[in-house]
Design an enzyme around this catalytic site. Structure first.
Site, mmCIF file in Angstrom:
data_model
loop_
_atom_site.group_PDB
_atom_site.id
_atom_site.type_symbol
_atom_site.label_atom_id
_atom_site.label_comp_id
_atom_site.label_asym_id
_atom_site.label_seq_id
_atom_site.Cartn_x
_atom_site.Cartn_y
_atom_site.Cartn_z
ATOM 1 N N LYS A 236 0.822 -1.207 0.000
ATOM 2 C CA LYS A 236 0.000 0.000 0.000
ATOM 3 C C LYS A 236 0.860 1.262 0.000
ATOM 4 O O LYS A 236 0.475 2.277 -0.584
ATOM 5 C CB LYS A 236 -0.969 -0.003 1.184
ATOM 6 C CG LYS A 236 -2.113 -0.984 1.010
ATOM 7 C CD LYS A 236 -3.229 -0.737 2.007
ATOM 8 C CE LYS A 236 -4.426 -1.628 1.726
ATOM 9 N NZ LYS A 236 -5.555 -1.358 2.627
ATOM 10 N N LYS B 163 -6.826 -10.155 -9.061
ATOM 11 C CA LYS B 163 -8.073 -10.460 -8.353
ATOM 12 C C LYS B 163 -9.111 -9.376 -8.605
ATOM 13 O O LYS B 163 -8.768 -8.235 -8.934
ATOM 14 C CB LYS B 163 -7.823 -10.623 -6.849
ATOM 15 C CG LYS B 163 -7.490 -9.364 -6.087
ATOM 16 C CD LYS B 163 -7.347 -9.696 -4.595
ATOM 17 C CE LYS B 163 -7.100 -8.411 -3.786
ATOM 18 N NZ LYS B 163 -6.981 -8.685 -2.346
ATOM 19 N N LYS C 96 -12.054 -3.313 -6.406
ATOM 20 C CA LYS C 96 -12.526 -1.957 -6.733
ATOM 21 C C LYS C 96 -11.347 -1.021 -6.989
ATOM 22 O O LYS C 96 -11.440 -0.104 -7.792
ATOM 23 C CB LYS C 96 -13.386 -1.405 -5.586
ATOM 24 C CG LYS C 96 -14.732 -2.085 -5.435
ATOM 25 C CD LYS C 96 -15.632 -1.388 -4.442
ATOM 26 C CE LYS C 96 -15.165 -1.548 -3.024
ATOM 27 N NZ LYS C 96 -15.421 -2.881 -2.477
#
Length: 337
Positions: free
Chosen positions: A112, A199, A202
């Site tokens: 992240k 995968k 969103k």
């Protein structure tokens, strides 16, 4: 009667529920309710670790709660994390039992952080992003959970939770915290229909996820345009795109179509249009049921919100009990209610 084991799981309120969320976690939540004492949190504190819009966060939190109930999660199992502030208090205590080195090695923090550096206009990385695995440990341990449903990508976080619990127990000289065990259940790994090498998510953009509560025509369009064969699949192997469509069909429990089309595939006679039509029919059928239930819930929105607030207050009692005991052991003062 034997007491049922405690299961804890949580989900961030990041917007629409897509079929990757549903098949990969939430469908399993619904099934686990039959066998275990389940507590499921919508963890809005966690959603603050990346840049966010406060108004949207509150809207997303309630939207997700209605979505969870529409697909079969019991309201008495649900809580909103920010209505149980003891999570944040226990997180601080656990910070003092957590190694800084362990946090910097967490895979998701590294991933992240890299994502922020690539996409943000500034390179601000919050301390919360580094520290959220400790809050996650508090989420689990505050309810003395026996089991946590996990995928392979979450094993590292559960191991950290167990380490924190063990360190606390050792320092206090008491086996207070149960060391939670992973609950491995067979859940499908749903991929993006636009790019089956990644995968369903969103964060990758609109074409990479299919909204469980989306418009029927849009769901059909997304399945019709699904990538099937990119031409680089080794001979004798099913291509990732076709495999993903079969995964969706099986996850939707459309087994008659699944078995028939799999026979066609094995005979070398599969028509992709037939597979896509079957998947679209299955997903649209599920979506229609869920949308009908959601409309019924929304018709009594105030009462449903009150139910969730009441369940959060009831679940909070267990959290308060844990924090009271932890503070007592840790030499801290307790607030008298």
């Amino acid at each position: 009667m034997e007491q049922r084991k405690q299961v804890l799981s949580a989900i961030q309120p990041t917007g629409q529920m897509h079929f990757g969320n549903y098949f990969g976690a939430v469908k399993n939540w619904v099934a686990l309710q039959e066998k275990y004492d389940c507590i499921y949190g919508v963890v809005d504190y966690h959603a603050m670790t990346m840049p966010y819009n406060p108004k949207k966060l509150r809207e997303n939190t309630w939207e997700l709660l209605f979505n969870l109930m529409a697909v079969g999660v019991k309201p008495e199992s649900l809580f909103i994390q920010s209505l149980v502030p003891e999570h944040a208090e226990l997180c601080w205590i656990f910070n003092c039992f957590t190694s800084y080195g362990q946090l910097t090695r967490m895979t998701q923090f590294k991933d992240k952080s890299a994502q922020v550096a690539e996409t943000a206009t500034d390179s601000f990385i919050s301390a919360g992003l580094l520290d959220y695995p400790v809050l996650q440990a508090a989420d689990i341990l505050i309810y003395r959970a026996d089991y946590v449903p996990v995928g392979k990508d979450q094993e590292q976080h559960l191991e950290l939770t167990r380490n924190i619990a063990q360190r606390f127990n050792n320092q206090m000289g008491k086996e207070y915290f149960v060391l939670p065990e992973p609950l491995y259940t067979e859940v499908p790994k749903v991929r993006s229909t636009a790019d089956p090498t990644r995968k369903m998510s969103k964060s990758a953009g609109e074409k990479h996820y299919i909204d469980v509560f989306g418009d029927d025509n849009r769901i059909r369009k997304q399945i019709r345009s699904a990538v099937t064969d990119t031409g680089d699949t080794p001979a004798g192997e099913m291509s990732p795109g076709v495999d993903n469509l079969f995964t969706l069909l099986k996850a939707a429990e459309s087994m008659e179509a699944y078995e028939s089309l799999m026979k066609d595939y094995e005979a070398g006679e599969l028509k992709y249009v037939d597979l896509k039509d079957a998947v679209a029919d299955a997903l649209v059928g599920l979506s229609a049921d869920f949308k009908a239930r959601k409309e019924a819930l929304k018709a009594d929105k105030k009462e449903i919100k009150n139910q969730i607030k009441a369940s959060s207050a009831e679940i909070r009692k267990k959290a308060q009990e844990t924090v009271r005991a932890v503070k007592e052991m840790a030499g801290l003062s307790n607030v008298k209610f």
